[in-house]
Enzyme design. Sequence first.
Site, PDB file in Angstrom:
ATOM      1  N   SER A 135     -32.408 -44.877  17.448  1.00  0.00           N
ATOM      2  CA  SER A 135     -32.214 -43.665  16.675  1.00  0.00           C
ATOM      3  C   SER A 135     -33.436 -42.789  16.917  1.00  0.00           C
ATOM      4  O   SER A 135     -34.567 -43.217  16.669  1.00  0.00           O
ATOM      5  CB  SER A 135     -32.111 -44.053  15.199  1.00  0.00           C
ATOM      6  N   LYS A 161     -28.921 -42.444  19.708  1.00  0.00           N
ATOM      7  CA  LYS A 161     -28.458 -41.645  18.562  1.00  0.00           C
ATOM      8  C   LYS A 161     -29.487 -40.557  18.298  1.00  0.00           C
ATOM      9  O   LYS A 161     -30.693 -40.822  18.241  1.00  0.00           O
ATOM     10  CB  LYS A 161     -28.301 -42.585  17.365  1.00  0.00           C
ATOM     11  N   LYS A 163     -30.845 -37.564  15.781  1.00  0.00           N
ATOM     12  CA  LYS A 163     -30.774 -36.985  14.443  1.00  0.00           C
ATOM     13  C   LYS A 163     -30.544 -35.489  14.602  1.00  0.00           C
ATOM     14  O   LYS A 163     -31.178 -34.852  15.466  1.00  0.00           O
ATOM     15  CB  LYS A 163     -32.102 -37.234  13.699  1.00  0.00           C
ATOM     16  N   ASP A 188     -26.499 -38.201  14.127  1.00  0.00           N
ATOM     17  CA  ASP A 188     -26.558 -38.588  12.712  1.00  0.00           C
ATOM     18  C   ASP A 188     -27.133 -37.413  11.926  1.00  0.00           C
ATOM     19  O   ASP A 188     -28.266 -36.995  12.155  1.00  0.00           O
ATOM     20  CB  ASP A 188     -27.453 -39.821  12.538  1.00  0.00           C
ATOM     21  N   GLU A 213     -22.433 -39.409  12.662  1.00  0.00           N
ATOM     22  CA  GLU A 213     -22.703 -40.206  11.466  1.00  0.00           C
ATOM     23  C   GLU A 213     -22.965 -39.304  10.261  1.00  0.00           C
ATOM     24  O   GLU A 213     -23.740 -38.344  10.345  1.00  0.00           O
ATOM     25  CB  GLU A 213     -23.943 -41.065  11.766  1.00  0.00           C
ATOM     26  N   ASP A 238     -22.231 -43.762   6.749  1.00  0.00           N
ATOM     27  CA  ASP A 238     -23.433 -44.546   6.466  1.00  0.00           C
ATOM     28  C   ASP A 238     -23.664 -44.460   4.958  1.00  0.00           C
ATOM     29  O   ASP A 238     -23.185 -45.303   4.180  1.00  0.00           O
ATOM     30  CB  ASP A 238     -24.600 -43.973   7.295  1.00  0.00           C
ATOM     31  N   LYS A 262     -25.670 -51.279   6.444  1.00  0.00           N
ATOM     32  CA  LYS A 262     -27.089 -51.532   6.188  1.00  0.00           C
ATOM     33  C   LYS A 262     -27.161 -52.505   5.027  1.00  0.00           C
ATOM     34  O   LYS A 262     -26.546 -52.265   3.974  1.00  0.00           O
ATOM     35  CB  LYS A 262     -27.824 -50.238   5.825  1.00  0.00           C
ATOM     36  N   GLY A 290     -30.431 -49.076  10.704  1.00  0.00           N
ATOM     37  CA  GLY A 290     -31.829 -49.443  10.491  1.00  0.00           C
ATOM     38  C   GLY A 290     -32.459 -48.530   9.466  1.00  0.00           C
ATOM     39  O   GLY A 290     -31.972 -47.426   9.217  1.00  0.00           O
TER      40      GLY A 290
HETATM   41  O1  OSB Z   1     -29.482 -42.685   8.610  1.00  0.00           O
HETATM   42  O2  OSB Z   1     -29.687 -44.328   9.922  1.00  0.00           O
HETATM   43  C1  OSB Z   1     -30.201 -43.518   9.137  1.00  0.00           C
HETATM   44  C2  OSB Z   1     -34.001 -44.006   9.060  1.00  0.00           C
HETATM   45  C3  OSB Z   1     -34.252 -43.773   7.733  1.00  0.00           C
HETATM   46  C4  OSB Z   1     -33.227 -43.428   6.901  1.00  0.00           C
HETATM   47  C5  OSB Z   1     -31.915 -43.320   7.386  1.00  0.00           C
HETATM   48  C6  OSB Z   1     -31.645 -43.575   8.709  1.00  0.00           C
HETATM   49  C7  OSB Z   1     -32.719 -43.892   9.573  1.00  0.00           C
HETATM   50  C8  OSB Z   1     -32.548 -44.112  11.003  1.00  0.00           C
HETATM   51  C9  OSB Z   1     -33.594 -44.951  11.686  1.00  0.00           C
HETATM   52  O3  OSB Z   1     -31.672 -43.617  11.670  1.00  0.00           O
HETATM   53  C10 OSB Z   1     -33.060 -46.248  12.146  1.00  0.00           C
HETATM   54  C11 OSB Z   1     -34.170 -47.155  12.596  1.00  0.00           C
HETATM   55  O4  OSB Z   1     -34.596 -47.009  13.734  1.00  0.00           O
HETATM   56  O5  OSB Z   1     -34.628 -48.009  11.803  1.00  0.00           O
HETATM   57 MG    MG Z   2     -27.465 -42.833   9.249  1.00  0.00          MG
END
Ligand code: OSB
Ligand code: MG
Length: 374
Positions: A135, A161, A163, A188, A213, A238, A262, A290
């Site tokens: 991510s 992925k 953001k 995402d 996402e 999510d 998660k 994550g």
């Molecule tokens: O939406 O998946 C998410 C990190 C913090 C809060 C929400 C998210 C995330 C990530 C990071 O996308 C995922 C990771 O590398 O741990």
């Molecule tokens: Mg997410």
Amino acid sequence: MKIESITLREIQKRLKSPFETSFGISHDRRIVLVEVIADGVSGWGEVTAGETPGYNSETTDTAWHVLSDFIAPAAIGKEIGSAAEFPGLVEHIRGHEMAKSGLENALWDAEAQIKGIPLSKLLGGTLQEIACGVSLGIRETPEFLVKRVEEELRGGYQRIKLKIKPGKDLQYVAAVRKQFPGIWLSVDANSAYRLEDAAHLRKLDPFNLLMMEQPLNWDDIYTHSRLQAQIETAICLDECIHNAIHALTAIELKACRIINIKLGRVGGHAEAREVQEVCRARGIPVWCGGMLETGVGRAHNIAMSTLPGFTLPGDVSASNRYWEEDIIEPEVEVTPQGTIRVPTGIGLGYTVRRDRIERLTVRRNSWSAQLAAV
Ligand code: OSB
Ligand code: MG
């Protein structure tokens, strides 16, 4: 299993580089670790709440409060047949899934050790290797992002992925897609858009994304069903999915075609397994999300990802992407093929580095069954 003692520790740890999402920037993590002693065995769990209530309503401090004042007192000294029974002990506490998950997962680790098997096996996992994606946080420019993607692909990761948020979406996706036409690419939004943005989000359809996402509100499944009907890209939920009933609701409303699981968001391994089963039985792929975890949370994610419903690469990646030094040994490593080999040792299968945890600890709280009984 008798819950003989519970220790909470807050550790503070700086990420190697800041991570930007649509709801904020994370750099200095404040993480609650839970250690439980059951039948003389020590198990570890991690609370995945953020420092601010930007992802969901929990924070490091709400988790500390609810664990200290409600969850630990309800659990200490109790005898349970297995970690799967833990949710029954905290049923009377509404919400606070991440706080509950910290203790429940520690109990799963302890139970696997008591039984002398890897946690993945205790959960019913079947994979020996799990597929990994990454991510990537929001960057200053599309060019910077393309460079980051290139580095991660060189590391072997199977899915990228990105953001996104309004104003930092189309150009970024277009730049990455142009450079890497064939990769598994997803985005995402962490709830940054509204249904009125449907026409804008439809402009992402030509980029052949694996999924989009959580584009809309964090607790609104219904409006995602309205959006999914208007875009071709598969929506992955999510934030919205806190339990198996939410997953069922989303699937039946056609609010998504993929679900991210998660552990913290759904309250621990027992519920995560249920969500996975609801999805698997209906042909909805799941993958492990994550939360910028330390090695303890990462090890739990790896064990969960071995369940048969986890058919897409997750966001579980190498320790050294996040930390100068992780709190487990060995650190989580990714093969050149973009996979993590599931550890075969008992419990989490990694050694928790108490010495490092002690150095990082800024507060602690303990409960013991003997003292609770007096
Ligand atoms: O939406 O998946 C998410 C990190 C913090 C809060 C929400 C998210 C995330 C990530 C990071 O996308 C995922 C990771 O590398 O741990
Ligand atoms: Mg997410």
